[in-house]
Design a protein around this motif. Sequence first.
Motif, short mmCIF file in Angstrom:
data_model
loop_
_atom_site.label_atom_id
_atom_site.label_comp_id
_atom_site.label_asym_id
_atom_site.label_seq_id
_atom_site.Cartn_x
_atom_site.Cartn_y
_atom_site.Cartn_z
N ALA A 95 27.21 -76.63 43.48
CA ALA A 95 26.32 -75.52 43.14
C ALA A 95 26.85 -74.21 43.72
N ARG A 96 27.37 -74.29 44.93
CA ARG A 96 27.91 -73.08 45.56
C ARG A 96 29.15 -72.58 44.81
N LEU A 97 30.01 -73.51 44.41
CA LEU A 97 31.21 -73.12 43.65
C LEU A 97 30.80 -72.40 42.37
N GLU B 224 33.77 -82.56 41.38
CA GLU B 224 33.58 -81.11 41.37
C GLU B 224 34.09 -80.52 40.05
N ALA B 225 35.22 -81.03 39.58
CA ALA B 225 35.77 -80.52 38.32
C ALA B 225 34.81 -80.81 37.16
N LEU B 226 34.20 -81.99 37.16
CA LEU B 226 33.23 -82.32 36.10
C LEU B 226 32.03 -81.38 36.16
N ASP B 227 31.56 -81.11 37.39
CA ASP B 227 30.43 -80.19 37.53
C ASP B 227 30.78 -78.80 37.01
N PRO C 1 26.82 -80.95 54.04
CA PRO C 1 26.50 -80.54 52.67
C PRO C 1 26.70 -81.68 51.70
N LYS C 2 25.76 -81.82 50.81
CA LYS C 2 25.88 -82.85 49.78
C LYS C 2 26.82 -82.33 48.70
N GLN C 3 27.37 -83.29 47.97
CA GLN C 3 28.30 -82.90 46.92
C GLN C 3 27.67 -81.90 45.96
N ARG D 254 30.93 -78.86 33.18
CA ARG D 254 29.59 -78.89 32.57
C ARG D 254 28.88 -77.56 32.72
N ALA D 255 29.25 -76.80 33.76
CA ALA D 255 28.63 -75.49 33.96
C ALA D 255 29.36 -74.39 33.19
N GLY D 256 30.44 -74.77 32.53
CA GLY D 256 31.18 -73.78 31.76
C GLY D 256 32.06 -72.88 32.62
N VAL D 257 32.39 -73.33 33.83
CA VAL D 257 33.25 -72.54 34.73
C VAL D 257 34.70 -73.03 34.59
#
Length: 282
Positions: free
Chosen positions: A91-93, A120-123, A84-86, A126-129
Amino acid sequence: MSDSVPLSPLPRLAGGWPEFLPGWVWLMGAGPGDPGLVTLHGLNALGQADVILVDALVAREVLDWARPGAEIIEAGKRGWVKSPKQKDISARLIEEARAGKRVLRLKGGDPFVFGRGGEEALDLLRAGVGFRVLPGISAGIGGLAYAGIPVTHRDVGNAVTFVTANHPEAVNWAEISRGSPDIVIYMGMRALPAIRAALLAAGRGESEPVAVVASAATPAQKVLETTLGACVEEVARAGLTAPAIICVGRAVLLRQALDWQALARGEAPRSLDPLGTGKGDS
Ligand code: SAH
């Protein structure tokens, strides 16, 4: 904060254990190998998570502490897609969090040490999670400790460098070699010949102590004590394979005294003065 979450195996914590809210992602480090190296915050997280995305290097026994019925998703090499790519993992998280799950991202060692936890934390941000970080014991510290090697030691020096050799050509080995008496290398097995050449060129000696700790803190742990000059051939001869931590520097010598697993088996220490400081009798 609530005492109503199921925390039976956990001792009391002033202020209460954090409650895992639906829609949140917790990034957790499981430590290297030995499940006992999971932190209490990690145990609390495992007991509440609905979905756990787990990396290949995490000991499977850790999952025994998951809440019964929690969904386990292998995100490592044996995972739901081949490698799996980062961005797939992030995206799954995000997808699981948006579905209202309590999502635990379980990584080996510490999530912020060569573990892409920051990405992952940055993603997630940015997604508001919402996310929380649960640090773990990194292999470069705990894995060496399981081999009886203190990652720092006063008589060795006052600095240590953690370096990933995934892309050895991108590392400034000369600067590290000059500035850091101890060098702890992650993901270095494939690049070992290049690492040796670079460190020798930077002035480290052929006789510089090197330890290779493979599968540290697991029942399969293997430790090779060697030298910079001989390490490549001896690693091949010993058949050591990844995952392994490579430690370059005189801290390695302390294993002659501090191999506590050997001491626990009743073996005598090989030295009481492994650094030759003359303090051995005191
Ligand atoms: N976040 C992790 C590191 C991930 S990078 C941590 O903090 O420990 C993966 C690398 O970590 C491996 O290639 C290896 O160099 C090291 N590693 C992880 N677990 C290990 C173990 N049990 N024994 C030896 N090395 C390990």
